[in-house]
Design an enzyme around this catalytic site. Structure first.
Site, PDB file in Angstrom:
ATOM      1  N   HIS A   3      31.015  -9.349 -14.143  1.00  0.00           N
ATOM      2  CA  HIS A   3      30.330  -8.819 -13.137  1.00  0.00           C
ATOM      3  C   HIS A   3      31.081  -8.272 -11.939  1.00  0.00           C
ATOM      4  O   HIS A   3      30.868  -7.672 -11.005  1.00  0.00           O
ATOM      5  CB  HIS A   3      29.509 -10.076 -12.315  1.00  0.00           C
ATOM      6  CG  HIS A   3      28.210 -10.495 -13.440  1.00  0.00           C
ATOM      7  ND1 HIS A   3      27.407  -9.842 -13.998  1.00  0.00           N
ATOM      8  CD2 HIS A   3      28.257 -11.729 -13.872  1.00  0.00           C
ATOM      9  CE1 HIS A   3      26.498 -10.306 -14.669  1.00  0.00           C
ATOM     10  NE2 HIS A   3      27.005 -11.658 -14.866  1.00  0.00           N
ATOM     11  N   GLU A  39      25.182 -21.594 -19.470  1.00  0.00           N
ATOM     12  CA  GLU A  39      24.305 -20.990 -18.437  1.00  0.00           C
ATOM     13  C   GLU A  39      22.850 -20.546 -18.929  1.00  0.00           C
ATOM     14  O   GLU A  39      22.417 -19.395 -18.263  1.00  0.00           O
ATOM     15  CB  GLU A  39      25.010 -19.887 -17.788  1.00  0.00           C
ATOM     16  CG  GLU A  39      25.772 -18.947 -18.798  1.00  0.00           C
ATOM     17  CD  GLU A  39      26.667 -17.855 -17.906  1.00  0.00           C
ATOM     18  OE1 GLU A  39      26.389 -17.619 -16.797  1.00  0.00           O
ATOM     19  OE2 GLU A  39      27.132 -17.113 -18.770  1.00  0.00           O
ATOM     20  N   ASP A  51      22.755 -17.927 -13.953  1.00  0.00           N
ATOM     21  CA  ASP A  51      22.149 -17.461 -15.162  1.00  0.00           C
ATOM     22  C   ASP A  51      21.152 -18.621 -15.609  1.00  0.00           C
ATOM     23  O   ASP A  51      20.102 -18.528 -16.114  1.00  0.00           O
ATOM     24  CB  ASP A  51      23.071 -16.950 -15.979  1.00  0.00           C
ATOM     25  CG  ASP A  51      23.280 -15.691 -16.022  1.00  0.00           C
ATOM     26  OD1 ASP A  51      22.533 -14.746 -15.797  1.00  0.00           O
ATOM     27  OD2 ASP A  51      24.585 -15.222 -15.849  1.00  0.00           O
TER      28      ASP A  51
END
Ligand code: 3PY
Ligand code: MG
Length: 253
Positions: free
Chosen positions: A46, A146, A172
């Site tokens: 990310h 996650e 997540d």
């Protein structure tokens, strides 16, 4: 080979303080590594790291005692190999939901006979002439827990040889459990499940915490790989305080 002191700490039950970098800046990596974190994650899932910037960051972190990790963009052997050949001493692999996926991540990070990592990477000799012989012990593989599927499989994932850390991605996980952004009891129960599975299997657990206080609470819960904040949030907090002080002072003048 350079010792992975984060793994050493976790293997003896000690928590590690981990920083997180998203901005893709080797300069910030150099500055933050000089602050004394046990480890730093360069987030290529990310974050905004080009390959070249990631390599430069690993170059400036090497002379410091801070251990560099790379969160790869996905569970892909080529990406894991590139991060390790650039000099990461561990990978964080997102969205690992099954033991098969965990075994795939481990195999990509380990030389034969434990895995299928290819030998290469000219700068790895800077980590020691015995790099290839020692790397399987010093390279950390953290699989991210996650999703609800990963929670269902967490004991099987923890049992995969070579998984060094179960790393929780709380956001997540919340999305997957249908409780984003307001987390609920199912979320807390899922985190407790990971801690229990890690304890039973002797695999350290970590989390992307919301801040230093959250890290301290998670450490009390038994987690050892404590990542919190990132360059963007640290910059935002510092700049906000600075601007507030300045504005307040100017209004008084
Ligand atoms: C998550 O919370 O899902 C993460 O991956 C932390 O960055
Ligand atoms: Mg995530």
């Amino acid at each position: 080979m350079k010792e992975n002191t984060v793994l050493t700490k976790m293997r003896s039950g000690e928590p590690a303080a981990i920083g997180w970098l998203t901005a893709g800046s080797p300069l910030l990596a150099e500055i933050v590594a000089g602050l004394g974190f046990d480890g730093i994650i360069l987030d290529t899932q990310h974050g905004y790291w080009s390959y070249e910037a990631m390599l430069n960051a690993l170059q400036v972190i090497l002379p410091t005692p801070t251990i560099p990790f790379v969160r790869v963009a996905r569970n892909e052997p080529d990406l894991i190999g590139l991060a390790l050949d650039a000099g990461a001493l561990g990978v964080i692999v997102p969205l690992v939901n099954t033991p098969e996926q965990a075994a795939r991540a481990v195999a990509a990070a380990r030389y034969a006979p434990a895995g299928s990592r290819s030998v290469g990477g000219v700068r790895l000799r800077l980590y020691g002439s015995d790099y290839v012989q020692e790397a399987n012990r010093q390279i950390m593989v953290a699989t991210m827990t996650e999703t609800s599927e990963a929670i269902e499989n967490v004991r099987a994932i923890a049992a995969v040889p070579g998984v060094d850390c179960l790393f929780i991605g709380p956001s997540d996980l919340a999305l997957s459990l249908g409780c984003y952004p307001e987390r609920n009891q199912a979320h807390s129960r899922a985190i407790a499940e990971v801690i229990a599975a890690g304890r039973e299997a002797g695999v350290p657990v970590g989390m992307a915490c919301s801040g230093a206080e959250d890290c301290l609470q998670r450490a009390r819960d038994g987690m050892l790989f404590l990542a919190a904040g990132n360059d963007a949030s640290w910059c935002t907090a510092g700049a906000t305080t600075h601007l507030k002080t300045l504005r307040t002072g100017l209004a008084r003048e």
